[in-house]
Design a protein around this motif. Structure first.
Motif, PDB file in Angstrom:
ATOM      1  N   ARG A  62      28.345 -12.757   5.743  1.00 48.64           N
ATOM      2  CA  ARG A  62      29.149 -12.535   4.538  1.00 48.64           C
ATOM      3  C   ARG A  62      29.486 -11.059   4.317  1.00 48.64           C
ATOM      4  O   ARG A  62      28.645 -10.196   4.550  1.00 48.64           O
ATOM      5  N   PRO A  63      30.696 -10.791   3.824  1.00 49.88           N
ATOM      6  CA  PRO A  63      31.041  -9.400   3.493  1.00 49.88           C
ATOM      7  C   PRO A  63      30.386  -8.983   2.170  1.00 49.88           C
ATOM      8  O   PRO A  63      30.157  -9.807   1.290  1.00 49.88           O
ATOM      9  N   ASP A  64      30.080  -7.712   2.073  1.00 46.22           N
ATOM     10  CA  ASP A  64      29.583  -7.145   0.825  1.00 46.22           C
ATOM     11  C   ASP A  64      30.750  -7.160  -0.161  1.00 46.22           C
ATOM     12  O   ASP A  64      31.849  -6.751   0.181  1.00 46.22           O
ATOM     13  N   PRO A  65      30.531  -7.622  -1.399  1.00 51.94           N
ATOM     14  CA  PRO A  65      31.652  -7.690  -2.350  1.00 51.94           C
ATOM     15  C   PRO A  65      32.135  -6.325  -2.830  1.00 51.94           C
ATOM     16  O   PRO A  65      33.240  -6.211  -3.348  1.00 51.94           O
ATOM     17  N   VAL A  66      31.344  -5.278  -2.625  1.00 52.32           N
ATOM     18  CA  VAL A  66      31.703  -3.956  -3.132  1.00 52.32           C
ATOM     19  C   VAL A  66      31.992  -2.967  -2.001  1.00 52.32           C
ATOM     20  O   VAL A  66      32.995  -2.272  -2.029  1.00 52.32           O
ATOM     21  N   LEU A  67      31.104  -2.932  -1.032  1.00 52.55           N
ATOM     22  CA  LEU A  67      31.234  -1.952   0.047  1.00 52.55           C
ATOM     23  C   LEU A  67      31.936  -2.558   1.267  1.00 52.55           C
ATOM     24  O   LEU A  67      31.877  -3.769   1.476  1.00 52.55           O
ATOM     25  N   PRO A  68      32.548  -1.713   2.081  1.00 54.43           N
ATOM     26  CA  PRO A  68      33.236  -2.227   3.283  1.00 54.43           C
ATOM     27  C   PRO A  68      32.262  -2.473   4.439  1.00 54.43           C
ATOM     28  O   PRO A  68      32.275  -1.780   5.451  1.00 54.43           O
ATOM     29  N   ARG A  69      31.375  -3.426   4.254  1.00 50.84           N
ATOM     30  CA  ARG A  69      30.395  -3.768   5.286  1.00 50.84           C
ATOM     31  C   ARG A  69      29.999  -5.229   5.130  1.00 50.84           C
ATOM     32  O   ARG A  69      30.438  -5.905   4.214  1.00 50.84           O
ATOM     33  N   ARG A  70      29.140  -5.705   6.006  1.00 48.23           N
ATOM     34  CA  ARG A  70      28.638  -7.085   5.957  1.00 48.23           C
ATOM     35  C   ARG A  70      27.188  -7.066   5.480  1.00 48.23           C
ATOM     36  O   ARG A  70      26.454  -6.108   5.725  1.00 48.23           O
ATOM     37  N   LEU A  71      26.782  -8.127   4.794  1.00 49.06           N
ATOM     38  CA  LEU A  71      25.418  -8.255   4.284  1.00 49.06           C
ATOM     39  C   LEU A  71      24.557  -8.948   5.327  1.00 49.06           C
ATOM     40  O   LEU A  71      24.640 -10.163   5.498  1.00 49.06           O
ATOM     41  N   VAL A  72      23.741  -8.190   6.034  1.00 50.82           N
ATOM     42  CA  VAL A  72      22.898  -8.754   7.090  1.00 50.82           C
ATOM     43  C   VAL A  72      21.507  -9.057   6.538  1.00 50.82           C
ATOM     44  O   VAL A  72      21.043  -8.388   5.624  1.00 50.82           O
ATOM     45  N   PRO A  73      20.850 -10.061   7.100  1.00 52.20           N
ATOM     46  CA  PRO A  73      19.487 -10.363   6.662  1.00 52.20           C
ATOM     47  C   PRO A  73      18.513  -9.276   7.131  1.00 52.20           C
ATOM     48  O   PRO A  73      18.667  -8.712   8.214  1.00 52.20           O
TER      49      PRO A  73
END
Length: 108
Positions: A63-74
């Motif tokens: 999933r993409p981070d809703p605020v920052l230009p990155r992905r949310l990794v576990p």
């Protein structure tokens, strides 16, 4: 990549669906890619995931981070706990390469 994700989606998720941030299939795919990239411990799997290229994360469905230009990794601890729970609860061969003491030694 779609075939891998579809196959991994068949693995039953041992978690309560409330509060799940990362799909089990995505975590398993990330762990598999890390092992294919020669990660030899769960710590190394977590490090590979944290450093994975954005295009790989996108293709695996992270999933993409809703605020920052990155992905949310576990986090590595999330991967460690989830692999152990999936293997323990379902007593299957799905996760055994990732949780076997023969594979990880005392690193678990």
């Amino acid at each position: 990549m779609a075939g891998l994700l579809e196959r991994l989606a068949e693995v039953p998720d041992p978690r309560d669906p409330r509060g799940v941030r990362h799909a089990l299939a995505v975590v398993l795919a990330l762990a598999a890619c890390a092992v294919l990239a020669r990660a030899t411990s769960l710590l190394a799997v977590g490090e590979w995931i944290a450093d994975a290229p954005p295009q790989v994360l996108e293709r695996l469905g992270v999933r993409p981070d809703p605020v920052l230009p990155r992905r949310l990794v576990p986090a590595e601890t999330t991967v460690r706990r989830l692999l152990a729970r999936a293997a323990e609860r379902h007593d299957s061969d799905y996760c055994s390469p990732f949780t076997s003491s023969d594979c990880w030694g005392d690193a678990r």
